[in-house]
Design an enzyme around this catalytic site. Structure first.
Site, short mmCIF file in Angstrom:
data_model
loop_
_atom_site.label_atom_id
_atom_site.label_comp_id
_atom_site.label_asym_id
_atom_site.label_seq_id
_atom_site.Cartn_x
_atom_site.Cartn_y
_atom_site.Cartn_z
N HIS A 104 36.17 -0.51 -43.94
CA HIS A 104 36.17 0.76 -43.19
C HIS A 104 36.70 0.62 -41.77
O HIS A 104 36.81 1.62 -41.07
CB HIS A 104 34.76 1.37 -43.18
CG HIS A 104 33.71 0.48 -42.57
ND1 HIS A 104 33.26 -0.65 -43.21
CD2 HIS A 104 33.07 0.56 -41.41
CE1 HIS A 104 32.35 -1.24 -42.44
NE2 HIS A 104 32.22 -0.53 -41.35
N HIS A 105 37.05 -0.57 -41.34
CA HIS A 105 37.59 -0.77 -39.99
C HIS A 105 39.06 -1.18 -39.95
O HIS A 105 39.70 -1.07 -38.91
CB HIS A 105 36.81 -1.86 -39.24
CG HIS A 105 35.44 -1.45 -38.84
ND1 HIS A 105 34.32 -2.16 -39.21
CD2 HIS A 105 34.99 -0.40 -38.10
CE1 HIS A 105 33.25 -1.57 -38.72
NE2 HIS A 105 33.62 -0.50 -38.05
N ALA A 106 39.60 -1.66 -41.06
CA ALA A 106 40.98 -2.15 -41.06
C ALA A 106 41.94 -1.03 -40.69
O ALA A 106 41.72 0.13 -40.99
CB ALA A 106 41.34 -2.71 -42.43
#
Length: 127
Positions: A104-106
């Site tokens: 969810h951060h890439a």
């Protein structure tokens, strides 16, 4: 992942779920939300030495890499995409994926915050 699964099992949630088989994300799916350079870099980890992978990871925010990161990232993204496909097709009403790396951060062109691919963004694009 195993501790989360064990906790869900103790709460009686696992018995209420339909297991969905895992699979690796395809390169085509990964390219929905990532640059070719980023996908190639993550796929290339499996050919690196441990030391080179760790060194590469140091260039990013909150990332640790090893040669096995490729398989983990492909399975994580593939599981989320398979669950999305099953929900969208009506096979299941909802899904919860217990995967690592979480995804969810890439960003489109780089890993970030323990995430190698943007599983959530890829799932939204697929849906």
């Amino acid at each position: 992942v195993l501790k989360v699964y064990d906790h869900l099992e103790k709460q009686g949630l696992v018995s209420r779920c339909v297991p969905i088989s895992s699979r690796e994300a395809t390169q085509e799916e990964l390219l929905l939300k990532h640059t070719k350079e980023h996908v190639d870099a993550i796929l290339g980890l499996k050919e690196m030495s441990e030391a080179d992978a760790v060194k590469m990871g140091a260039d990013f925010d909150s990332i640790f890499l090893c040669p096995e990161s490729t398989e983990a990232a492909l399975l994580s993204a593939g599981c989320v995409l398979e669950a999305t496909e099953r929900v969208c097709s009506g096979d299941v009403d909802s899904a919860c994926c217990v995967v690592r790396p979480p995804g969810h951060h890439a960003e489109a062109s780089s890993p970030r915050g323990f995430c190698l691919f943007g599983n959530v963004a890829q799932a939204a694009a697929m849906a």
